[in-house]
Design an enzyme around this catalytic site. Structure first.
Site, PDB file in Angstrom:
ATOM      1  N   HIS A  96      30.861  46.940  47.663  1.00 23.47           N
ATOM      2  CA  HIS A  96      30.542  46.855  46.233  1.00 23.47           C
ATOM      3  C   HIS A  96      29.166  46.229  46.065  1.00 23.47           C
ATOM      4  O   HIS A  96      28.853  45.227  46.688  1.00 23.47           O
ATOM      5  CB  HIS A  96      31.575  46.004  45.490  1.00 23.47           C
ATOM      6  CG  HIS A  96      31.236  45.841  44.038  1.00 23.47           C
ATOM      7  ND1 HIS A  96      31.524  46.816  43.108  1.00 23.47           N
ATOM      8  CD2 HIS A  96      30.589  44.861  43.370  1.00 23.47           C
ATOM      9  CE1 HIS A  96      31.082  46.419  41.922  1.00 23.47           C
ATOM     10  NE2 HIS A  96      30.511  45.239  42.057  1.00 23.47           N
ATOM     11  N   ASP A 175      41.104  44.198  32.793  1.00 27.39           N
ATOM     12  CA  ASP A 175      39.644  44.172  32.941  1.00 27.39           C
ATOM     13  C   ASP A 175      38.991  45.129  31.954  1.00 27.39           C
ATOM     14  O   ASP A 175      37.959  44.811  31.354  1.00 27.39           O
ATOM     15  CB  ASP A 175      39.233  44.553  34.373  1.00 27.39           C
ATOM     16  CG  ASP A 175      37.727  44.736  34.484  1.00 27.39           C
ATOM     17  OD1 ASP A 175      37.012  43.741  34.283  1.00 27.39           O
ATOM     18  OD2 ASP A 175      37.264  45.869  34.719  1.00 27.39           O
ATOM     19  N   ARG A 182      33.748  41.589  26.284  1.00 27.81           N
ATOM     20  CA  ARG A 182      32.611  40.799  26.792  1.00 27.81           C
ATOM     21  C   ARG A 182      31.295  41.471  26.458  1.00 27.81           C
ATOM     22  O   ARG A 182      30.312  40.813  26.122  1.00 27.81           O
ATOM     23  CB  ARG A 182      32.739  40.637  28.310  1.00 27.81           C
ATOM     24  CG  ARG A 182      33.836  39.674  28.715  1.00 27.81           C
ATOM     25  CD  ARG A 182      34.116  39.789  30.208  1.00 27.81           C
ATOM     26  NE  ARG A 182      32.954  39.475  31.022  1.00 27.81           N
ATOM     27  CZ  ARG A 182      32.737  39.964  32.227  1.00 27.81           C
ATOM     28  NH1 ARG A 182      33.591  40.800  32.783  1.00 27.81           N
ATOM     29  NH2 ARG A 182      31.664  39.630  32.891  1.00 27.81           N
ATOM     30  N   SER A 197      36.439  40.331  37.325  1.00 24.35           N
ATOM     31  CA  SER A 197      36.305  41.731  36.935  1.00 24.35           C
ATOM     32  C   SER A 197      36.077  42.621  38.162  1.00 24.35           C
ATOM     33  O   SER A 197      36.746  43.631  38.354  1.00 24.35           O
ATOM     34  CB  SER A 197      35.139  41.844  35.940  1.00 24.35           C
ATOM     35  OG  SER A 197      34.805  43.173  35.710  1.00 24.35           O
ATOM     36  N   LYS A 201      39.326  44.995  40.403  1.00 21.72           N
ATOM     37  CA  LYS A 201      39.262  46.449  40.604  1.00 21.72           C
ATOM     38  C   LYS A 201      39.217  46.782  42.096  1.00 21.72           C
ATOM     39  O   LYS A 201      39.844  47.737  42.554  1.00 21.72           O
ATOM     40  CB  LYS A 201      38.022  47.015  39.903  1.00 21.72           C
ATOM     41  CG  LYS A 201      38.217  47.120  38.397  1.00 21.72           C
ATOM     42  CD  LYS A 201      36.950  47.518  37.681  1.00 21.72           C
ATOM     43  CE  LYS A 201      35.950  46.411  37.656  1.00 21.72           C
ATOM     44  NZ  LYS A 201      34.929  46.445  36.659  1.00 21.72           N
TER      45      LYS A 201
HETATM   46  N1  URA Z   1      30.559  44.715  37.170  1.00 18.16           N
HETATM   47  C1  URA Z   1      31.864  44.592  36.816  1.00 18.16           C
HETATM   48  O1  URA Z   1      32.692  45.408  37.198  1.00 18.16           O
HETATM   49  N2  URA Z   1      32.232  43.561  36.044  1.00 18.16           N
HETATM   50  C2  URA Z   1      31.359  42.612  35.615  1.00 18.16           C
HETATM   51  O2  URA Z   1      31.757  41.695  34.941  1.00 18.16           O
HETATM   52  C3  URA Z   1      29.993  42.756  35.977  1.00 18.16           C
HETATM   53  C4  URA Z   1      29.625  43.815  36.775  1.00 18.16           C
END
Ligand code: URA
Length: 450
Positions: A96, A175, A182, A197, A201
């Site tokens: 990621h 999320d 947010r 967040s 995932k």
């Molecule tokens: N990417 C995400 O998936 N969540 C965040 O809060 C910031 C970047």
């Protein structure tokens, strides 16, 4: 509002949302039960947006402890389905990136690692602000489908050892809800919220190990290296608490990665790297990330062996063959792999030229990302439609010598409406000085959690 909750293993007294907002507002530490209660309320829609937004702001202002961050990540992860690929005969690993300009490594590392025998279930996002997104890049391949159902995602993973999809409604729905809030309440910038967040995932993918590429510099969300390191430590620590092998590379985003910015242009550059060619910085980072994935996935004994194996996957054409299979599996035109001219192409080009002799001392990376966005390569509003063909090709990078009149970059565009704005932005992005700049900081600045 009074609610019970049902995260496994939790017996919960009745809780009031307003009490939890007050507790965080006053700097208190929330318990696992209290956090799970709020997150379930977000996912089910039983806590109203105004209370969630107030709580998010309290979290941004007061922060959270490591224990709270782990509880938040766990609750968000369990707000939806967690995929189970334990029956598959090799480790499941993913990568990621926190996002950058020209940051396209996912398209290369996923097929390299899958070709080497591990499984890569990769759930990615779309472009955010001035940064590009893997899903938008993949969709520039005609026909390529990223909106896979969980069943299709599983089938793709089994067929190709690699699946490249987006977040489905079943994955971390809390999320999805909290991220949307947010975005419009000034509560993105919290290491805890970013960590929960991202990790909720990623952990829902059923992975054994994760390599994080935490960007720092002008084109990153974390401009300061110490902030990037702090986020990396939080991400790595949280992943480890959830029983995963995690490492984070802090990497340079003070200039775009590679030479291309823009969706189809970036896919083409990735194909060059899969053919053993392409810009050195992009090649280097792809090999290093792949090496760490192969090591954490226990395919090799050390990172050096991972690097060697990654190089072999490129040199033998196996990474490119895997990518071709993934494109075919997900409905894309696999002929682009051998003939990138089938990718969307902009109708027009314009050149940004140097007005002086000297050396490129700096490229304002975020501005380059914004220039690509306003040409149509990204979104200013959520429902903007991306033009996959547009973007920028850098002819010079930091440290390169230039002569007056030399091309600094080429702009690929279709609609001319905002061309002048983009050109002006790019002209102002290149800082040329008479003296050569000092040697650059390394591309990989630090490794956290190894
Ligand atoms: N990417 C995400 O998936 N969540 C965040 O809060 C910031 C970047």
């Amino acid at each position: 509002m009074l609610l019970g909750g049902n995260l496994p293993g939790l017996m919960r007294p009745l809780l009031r949302v307003v009490d939890l907002i007050r507790k965080k507002r006053d700097g208190g530490e929330l318990t696992r039960e209290e956090i799970a209660f709020l997150v379930e309320g977000a996912a089910r829609g039983t806590v109203p947006d105004y209370q969630l937004a107030a709580w998010l702001m309290a979290v941004v202002c007061r922060g959270m402890t490591r224990a709270e961050t782990a509880s938040l990540t766990e609750a968000m992860l369990h707000s939806g389905d967690v995929m189970d690929f334990s029956a598959l005969p090799a480790a499941k690993v993913d990568k990621h990136s926190t996002g950058g300009v020209g940051d396209k490594t996912s398209l290369v590392v996923a097929p390299i690692v899958a070709a080497a025998g591990l499984y890569v279930p990769m759930i990615s996002g779309r472009g955010l602000g001035h940064t590009g997104g893997t899903l938008d890049k993949l969709e520039s391949i005609p026909g390529f489908r990223v909106n896979l159902s969980l069943k299709e995602f599983r089938e793709a993973l089994i067929a190709c050892r690699c699946a490249l999809g987006g977040q489905t409604p079943e994955i971390a729905p809390a999320d999805k809800k909290l991220y949307a809030l947010r975005d419009v309440t000034g509560t993105i910038e919290s290491p805890t919220l970013i960590c929960a967040s991202i990790m909720s995932k990623k952990l829902a993918e059923g992975i054994d190990a994760l390599v994080l590429d935490v960007k720092t510099g002008d084109g990153a969300f974390m401009k300061k290296e110490q902030d990037a390191i702090a986020l990396a430590e939080l991400l790595a620590d949280t992943g480890k608490q959830m029983g995963k092998r995690v490492v984070a590379l802090i990497t340079d985003m003070d200039q775009p990665l590679g030479k291309t910015i823009g969706n189809a242009l970036e896919v083409q550059e990735c194909l060059e790297v899969m053919n053993g060619d392409g810009p050195e910085d992009l090649r280097e980072l792809c090999l290093e990330l792949s090496a760490w994935m192969l090591f954490l996935g226990k395919r090799v004994r050390d990172v050096a062996a991972g690097r060697k194996l990654a190089q072999e996957m490129v040199a033998s054409g196996q990474a490119r063959d895997t990518f071709r299979r993934v494109v075919q599996q997900q409905g894309g035109d696999e002929r682009v792999v051998d003939d990138p001219s089938r990718l969307p192409r902009a109708r027009r080009m314009e050149t940004v030229r140097s007005k002086q002799n000297g050396f490129v001392a700096r490229i304002a990376c975020e501005r380059v990302g914004v220039a690509s966005l306003i040409l149509g390569g990204g979104r200013e509003k959520q429902d903007d439609v991306i033009d996959p063909a547009v973007g920028i090709v850098l002819e010079k990078k930091v440290g390169d010598a230039v002569k007056s009149g030399d091309s600094l970059c080429t702009v690929h565009y279709n609609a001319g409406a905002r061309l002048q704005e983009a050109m002006a932005m790019l002209e102002g992005s290149f800082v040329i000085r008479v003296e050569p700049p000092p040697p650059r900081t390394p591309l990989i600045r630090k490794i956290v959690g190894a």
